[in-house]
Design an enzyme around this catalytic site. Sequence first.
Site, PDB file in Angstrom:
ATOM      1  N   LYS A   1      37.892  48.822  52.202  1.00 15.57           N
ATOM      2  CA  LYS A   1      37.353  50.182  52.134  1.00 15.57           C
ATOM      3  C   LYS A   1      36.267  50.399  53.189  1.00 15.57           C
ATOM      4  O   LYS A   1      36.251  51.415  53.879  1.00 15.57           O
ATOM      5  CB  LYS A   1      36.811  50.456  50.733  1.00 15.57           C
ATOM      6  CG  LYS A   1      36.454  51.913  50.482  1.00 15.57           C
ATOM      7  CD  LYS A   1      36.191  52.161  49.008  1.00 15.57           C
ATOM      8  CE  LYS A   1      36.038  53.644  48.730  1.00 15.57           C
ATOM      9  NZ  LYS A   1      35.861  53.915  47.291  1.00 15.57           N
TER      10      LYS A   1
ATOM     11  N   GLU B   1      35.070  38.378  52.504  1.00 15.12           N
ATOM     12  CA  GLU B   1      36.247  37.517  52.395  1.00 15.12           C
ATOM     13  C   GLU B   1      37.396  38.038  53.251  1.00 15.12           C
ATOM     14  O   GLU B   1      38.083  37.262  53.939  1.00 15.12           O
ATOM     15  CB  GLU B   1      36.713  37.420  50.934  1.00 15.12           C
ATOM     16  CG  GLU B   1      35.665  36.890  49.977  1.00 15.12           C
ATOM     17  CD  GLU B   1      34.960  37.991  49.218  1.00 15.12           C
ATOM     18  OE1 GLU B   1      34.709  37.814  48.025  1.00 15.12           O
ATOM     19  OE2 GLU B   1      34.654  39.049  49.836  1.00 15.12           O
TER      20      GLU B   1
ATOM     21  N   GLY C   1      38.580  51.202  44.586  1.00 14.41           N
ATOM     22  CA  GLY C   1      39.384  50.080  45.054  1.00 14.41           C
ATOM     23  C   GLY C   1      40.531  49.741  44.135  1.00 14.41           C
ATOM     24  O   GLY C   1      41.647  49.460  44.582  1.00 14.41           O
ATOM     25  N   ARG C   2      40.294  49.770  42.810  1.00  7.37           N
ATOM     26  CA  ARG C   2      41.356  49.382  41.880  1.00  7.37           C
ATOM     27  C   ARG C   2      42.404  50.476  41.693  1.00  7.37           C
ATOM     28  O   ARG C   2      43.358  50.297  40.934  1.00  7.37           O
ATOM     29  CB  ARG C   2      40.762  48.945  40.545  1.00  7.37           C
ATOM     30  CG  ARG C   2      39.745  49.888  39.939  1.00  7.37           C
ATOM     31  CD  ARG C   2      38.958  49.133  38.855  1.00  7.37           C
ATOM     32  NE  ARG C   2      37.847  49.891  38.298  1.00  7.37           N
ATOM     33  CZ  ARG C   2      36.645  49.981  38.846  1.00  7.37           C
ATOM     34  NH1 ARG C   2      36.402  49.386  39.994  1.00  7.37           N
ATOM     35  NH2 ARG C   2      35.674  50.656  38.254  1.00  7.37           N
TER      36      ARG C   2
ATOM     37  N   GLU D   1      37.118  45.483  35.055  1.00  4.22           N
ATOM     38  CA  GLU D   1      36.164  45.952  36.064  1.00  4.22           C
ATOM     39  C   GLU D   1      35.721  47.374  35.758  1.00  4.22           C
ATOM     40  O   GLU D   1      34.596  47.765  36.083  1.00  4.22           O
ATOM     41  CB  GLU D   1      36.787  45.874  37.464  1.00  4.22           C
ATOM     42  CG  GLU D   1      35.772  46.090  38.582  1.00  4.22           C
ATOM     43  CD  GLU D   1      36.326  45.742  39.948  1.00  4.22           C
ATOM     44  OE1 GLU D   1      36.377  44.542  40.280  1.00  4.22           O
ATOM     45  OE2 GLU D   1      36.726  46.673  40.678  1.00  4.22           O
TER      46      GLU D   1
ATOM     47  N   HIS E   1      56.270  29.766  25.085  1.00  5.40           N
ATOM     48  CA  HIS E   1      56.242  28.303  25.128  1.00  5.40           C
ATOM     49  C   HIS E   1      54.901  27.786  25.643  1.00  5.40           C
ATOM     50  O   HIS E   1      54.803  26.635  26.068  1.00  5.40           O
ATOM     51  CB  HIS E   1      57.395  27.789  25.984  1.00  5.40           C
ATOM     52  CG  HIS E   1      58.734  28.118  25.403  1.00  5.40           C
ATOM     53  ND1 HIS E   1      59.394  27.276  24.549  1.00  5.40           N
ATOM     54  CD2 HIS E   1      59.509  29.228  25.523  1.00  5.40           C
ATOM     55  CE1 HIS E   1      60.539  27.831  24.174  1.00  5.40           C
ATOM     56  NE2 HIS E   1      60.630  29.013  24.749  1.00  5.40           N
TER      57      HIS E   1
ATOM     58  N   LYS F   1      28.113  39.393  45.040  1.00 10.15           N
ATOM     59  CA  LYS F   1      28.211  39.323  46.500  1.00 10.15           C
ATOM     60  C   LYS F   1      26.826  39.125  47.136  1.00 10.15           C
ATOM     61  O   LYS F   1      26.679  38.378  48.104  1.00 10.15           O
ATOM     62  CB  LYS F   1      28.853  40.594  47.045  1.00 10.15           C
ATOM     63  CG  LYS F   1      30.333  40.746  46.697  1.00 10.15           C
ATOM     64  CD  LYS F   1      30.867  42.051  47.259  1.00 10.15           C
ATOM     65  CE  LYS F   1      32.338  42.247  46.934  1.00 10.15           C
ATOM     66  NZ  LYS F   1      32.856  43.541  47.451  1.00 10.15           N
TER      67      LYS F   1
END
Length: 547
Positions: free
Chosen positions: A218, A224, A279-280, A365, A396, A516
């Site tokens: 953004k 990262e 962002g999400r 979030e 399982h 961050k």
Amino acid sequence: MPCLEVFVMDTTQKTPSPRSAPNTGARRAAWRILQREGRRLEETPLRTLLENPGRPAQLRLEAAGLIADFSKQRIDDAVIDALIGVANSARLPEARQYMLSGGIANPTEGRQVLHTALRGLEGDPNAAQLARAERQRIVDLARRFRQGELRGHSGQPLTTLVCIGIGGSDLGPRLVCDALAQPGGPDVRFVANVDPADLARNLVGLDPATTAFLVVSKTFTTRETLANAEAALHWLIHAGIPREAALRQFIGVTAHPEAAERYGVPATQILRFWDWVGGRYSLWSAAGVSIAIACGPEVFEQLLDGARAMDEHFQSAPFKSNLPVWLGLISIWNRDILDCTSQAIIPYSERLRLLPNYLQQLIMESNGKSARVNGSHLGLLSSPVIWGVSGTNAQHSFFQQLHQGPDTVPVDFIIARKADPATLGGPDDQRHQILVANCLAQSAALALGKPLPDEASGEDWHKAFPGNRPSTLILLPAIDARSVGALLAAYEHATFVASVILGINAFDQFGVEYGKVMAKSVESALAGGDASALDPSTRALLGYFRG
């Protein structure tokens, strides 16, 4: 049942919103009614509720091609009425319209929340116009890539796309590409982790001459993402491609195109989204160009169409028949009244195997917070912990605990009516039928349980199942673009509904940002900088890495 503190949802924001002047008395009364309904149903097991033959029809909703069955939730008509009463007392109708029409629905950051405009909902005319223009650029670039018109330094067509992002820039597009990409399309891969192994393993077998990199950030400053982009650029340069030419194999997606251009990405290969896209929620934006490239522009359009159909339903359907509203209300009921600390998402579809990962970010979030909109302490239980994997694999691994463990974990089961046409099992393939049978059986077993032994009989508890464990079943017509779009939009709106009822802002994420900031201090100390401001434990641990 937890003790609830009835709260006031006033805000200190300058822009008026439906949350700025609540009817506090009405809200207290609505919550008291809801708590009373919780006490009333405490001793009524799901087995008893399910004896009503009309219950499935009464607790089934349809929207945008999806069917949601709530008959195995620990609710009845009185509970639904009480939940809707809480929603109305929280002014959910006004809050919904305020968000969809472009109000400042993210007050702590002073931003609109208009990802619905990306899907074509005509709420804010300016946002809708910007979204339409950028969508055409997304489609055009995807078509050029798929037709071999984007070429690398050697003149060969770029055939592989490595997408570099993190969080919402990665999870949504990765999920959709994994769900909808068909064999024979471009090779699209995803890198999110700054651990060097993530990029390295995704570059294995790739030709630098035919590999493009999509960098989604953004701000175009995400630590990262930019570190991985630099490593990708070095990989191209190490292969003998000059830096300027290597950057022509980059595509940028950002809300700050000038930053991407300064980095060296060609202006014609920079796509844009805006501050009103969280962002999400960015898979619907230019970040979804990876979807258009991997699956085809028409699939991306169908994905948006399915989401828009759910948007329109959410916007106009009465609460009694509003599927996303019910999803949000049930989450409040299970978390705040029944005190369920987590929620499992189990898609009985391998194509939707990444859905739990995506919903972890969307829900936790957004609503994993302890502050009201006005900044005071919440005093309520907010988001449950979201987790899960695909069925039948889940059966399982952890279903043992779902059935017989000490905690009640509500489950959302998600399954398609039709089998995947791409499967190769032949005309007598029974695997989808087995899948459906297992999904329905698990939801029934969780609800009904098995009678507990009579202690006087001498029986043990090994094969006793308490039951009374709630679940929702969401049925898709097929795992296709429209259905996936509608499903994701339904969960988005459900998350918003829960946030309004709780009185929190679903659209900021200060917890992410604080981590961050701390990471920068530690990174500086690792490089030999001053570590005196760090706590003794962290300073001691630095010694293991400085040597």
